[in-house]
Design a protein around this motif. Structure first.
Motif, short mmCIF file in Angstrom:
data_model
loop_
_atom_site.label_atom_id
_atom_site.label_comp_id
_atom_site.label_asym_id
_atom_site.label_seq_id
_atom_site.Cartn_x
_atom_site.Cartn_y
_atom_site.Cartn_z
N LEU A 329 0.85 -1.20 0.00
CA LEU A 329 0.00 0.00 0.00
C LEU A 329 0.89 1.24 0.00
O LEU A 329 1.73 1.41 0.88
N PRO A 330 0.71 2.11 -0.99
CA PRO A 330 1.54 3.32 -1.01
C PRO A 330 1.13 4.24 0.14
O PRO A 330 -0.04 4.57 0.28
N THR A 331 2.08 4.60 0.97
CA THR A 331 1.76 5.43 2.14
C THR A 331 2.58 6.70 2.13
O THR A 331 3.55 6.83 1.38
N ILE A 332 2.18 7.63 2.97
CA ILE A 332 2.97 8.82 3.18
C ILE A 332 3.55 8.73 4.57
O ILE A 332 2.89 8.24 5.48
N GLY A 333 4.76 9.14 4.76
CA GLY A 333 5.37 9.21 6.09
C GLY A 333 5.38 7.92 6.85
O GLY A 333 4.59 7.04 6.71
#
Ligand SMILES: Nc1ncnc2c1ncn2[C@@H]1O[C@H](COP(=O)(O)OP(=O)(O)OP(=O)(O)O)[C@@H](O)[C@H]1O
Ligand SMILES: [Mg+2]
Lengths: 333, 237
Positions: A329-333
């Motif tokens: 899953l592409p995540t931020i931070g």
């Protein structure tokens, strides 16, 4: 107005749906293979892949018919491209890309979990961000802070078994068949949740989960006290799972200042979990967003909805895209 | 004008072609390893573009239904079924072993078409070939498509007591098994990849002969049950 066909074949559900503008569900057709896999006690990948191939076109046709939409009216075709079973995913991806090619419309490959995260939005587009989402299914258990499409932070996840997996294994040990979640949910209603004090693993260790120790404790109890009624074991096991899940979901919401608690994934159909999330939300003045059953389990509507927002933010997926069983899953931070 | 597309993904290659009235307008065979889905769709886009055609021009789709390795095979079959279903055109299922044997129709020997089925087994079929008096080649099946050990298949070929040409990817994989017998020749690696052109012409002819099927009724020729089903049957439940 954007009309998208969403296709989902990552596991044992052949599903297709038509969603307009990412919110308006025109149809949501789900053909489940549960009975096909029941005698094996779990999903058999090759059996699943064969069944997907046999029903995919019929399911797509039904989704279009029920929506009253013709192929020519589709603006894009989306398919789940991972994570999931390789052979199963490839049926949906191949069908999705073939349709995009024939219709000359964009193709969108959708992340399965990103789709589950969008299921709540389908229920209420006005919901306030960030949301604290508890994704609990046969393959995943995680808490995600969702701030919008493509803006996810994984706050915690299981270090071993998924919650649904624990349900299935406990049900098997109790001789209740497959899948275990719905049966345990049902018989737990007649049981005493305090009959056995099962452990609440990692309760005070951050937002990660562990269910394999709990599963083992249940197995031991079954062996040690063979006469204890199954409904008491089921209720006690379920209480341990639900208490852990809900405790950490609330903790996560505190941490990110979320005003909304959201459930997603197959285990989100669990009646005790839904009741408890509604309760704690009410107590803390938060909103509980509990998607209806056919939006919690694998479905095409969530794929089409996520695709709508992905199409806006990233544009179409290239046709040289395939299926990725271990897609992150592409995540931020 | 009859326009037919051919797709085969039953081997390590993606083989496609397009033909109009029995004339091949474009054809390609690309190594896919395990990336059939990644390779197939862009290759189809290119094939249509180069032929100056669009999917909606199609009158039928020929598809290699294997036998072959399941996951790759399903990519081509699902694609053909879905395109055929969406376009409302028939699909012509063709054995991938046929596609491998057809180029040798004039050979005159028995042709054995072999694909690697893993676990020391092969998918195989045998054909009688030759040329008729007026010059046309004939190719007739001697067996159904089968799966079994390479050694047993070889033994059966030897029992025929005839000269045999072995073609297809399985011939190379099991070269040691097939080597060293006077009556048996193994064709070169150039004959190990199914040709999209051969497929599309065969499908065009099948279409003329009324063999088109409803797109959604086509199924891969697996020849093997899934492991779970096999184990289940062993337990005898
Ligand atoms: N009422 C219920 N209570 C508890 N668990 C349930 C209930 N209904 C279904 N489940 C569980 O949900 C799981 C299936 O959910 P789902 O289909 O979302 O998972 P999956 O698609 O297999 O996994 P993933 O989405 O992680 O790839 C099974 O483990 C099943 O036992
Ligand atoms: Mg799921």
């Amino acid at each position: 107005m954007t009309t998208i066909l969403g296709i989902e074949t990552s596991c044992d559900e052949t599903a297709a749906a038509v969603v307009v503008d990412g919110l308006d569900i025109r149809s949501n057709v789900i053909s489940t293979q549960v009975e096909l896999h029941a005698r094996y006690g779990g999903v058999v990948p090759e059996v699943a892949s064969r069944a997907h191939l046999e029903s995919i076109n019929a399911v797509i046709t039904r989704a279009l018919d029920e929506a009253g939409v013709s192929l020519g009216e589709l603006d894009a075709v989306a398919a789940c491209h991972g994570p999931g079973l390789a052979g199963a995913l490839l049926v949906g991806v191949s069908a999705g890309k073939a349709l995009a090619l024939v219709l000359d419309v964009p193709y969108v490959g959708v992340h399965h979990l990103e789709a589950h995260l969008h299921a709540a939005w389908l229920e209420d587009p006005s919901v306030e961000m960030p949301m604290a989402v508890l994704l609990v299914s046969g393959g995943h258990t995680m808490i995600v802070s969702m701030e919008g499409t493509g803006r996810y932070r994984i706050l915690g996840q299981t270090v071993d078994d998924a919650a649904g997996e624990a349900y299935d294994k406990v049900a098997r040990a109790l001789g209740l068949g497959y899948p275990g979640g719905p049966v345990i949910d049902r018989i737990a209603k007649d049981g005493d949740p305090r009959a056995v004090a099962f452990p609440r693993p990692m309760l005070n260790e951050g937002l990660d989960f562990s269910f394999s120790g709990l599963k083992t404790a249940v197995m031991l109890e079954i062996r040690r006290n063979p006469d204890r009624p199954a409904h008491d074991i089921a209720a006690s096991f379920q209480e341990a799972v639900v208490e852990t899940l809900v405790y950490k979901l609330e903790k996560a919401a505190d941490q990110i200042g979320a005003r909304t608690l959201v459930l997603g994934g197959g285990v989100a159909a669990n009646s005790r979990l839904r009741a408890r999330v509604a309760e704690v939300a009410e107590k803390s003045g938060r909103r509980a967003l509990l998607p209806r059953h056919d939006l919690c389990t694998d479905n095409g509507a969530m794929i089409a909805a996520a695709a709508h927002f992905r199409l806006i933010s990233d544009g179409p997926t290239s046709l040289d895209d395939g299926a990725t069983p271990g897609l992150i899953l592409p995540t931020i931070g | 004008m009859t326009t037919v597309l051919g797709i085969d993904t039953a081997t390590s290659h993606v083989s496609i072609a397009i033909a109009v009235d029995g004339v091949i307008l474009g054809e390609s065979s690309l190594p896919a390893d395990r990336r059939h889905a990644e390779v197939l769709t862009p290759a189809l886009t290119l094939l249509f573009a180069e032929a100056g055609l669009r999917p909606k021009n199609l009158d039928a789709i020929g598809v290699g239904i294997g036998p072959g390795l399941f996951t790759g095979l399903r990519v081509g079959v699902t694609t053909a079924m879905t395109m055929g279903h969406a376009l409302g055109v028939p699909v012509l299922p063709v054995s991938t072993l046929d596609i491998l044997a057809i180029p040798h129709a004039r050979d005159g020997r028995v042709v054995a078409s072999v694909l690697d089925a893993r676990r020391k087994e092969v998918f195989c079929a045998t054909y009688r070939t030759g040329v008729l008096d007026h010059g046309d080649p004939v190719i007739e099946r001697l067996t159904d498509d089968e799966v079994g050990s390479a050694q047993e298949f070889l033994d059966r070929l030897l029992q025929l007591g005839e000269r045999v040409l072995v073609v297809g990817g399985g011939a190379g994989v099991y070269a040691e098994v097939f080597a060293g017998h006077d009556s048996i020749e193994v064709a070169g690696p150039e004959y190990s990849i199914p040709s999209g052109g051969v497929l599309v012409l065969r499908a065009s002819r099948d279409l003329e002969n009324g063999l088109g099927q409803l797109a959604d009724s086509v199924r891969p020729r697996y020849l093997r049950k899934s492991d779970a089903e096999l184990n289940w049957n062993k337990v005898g439940k």
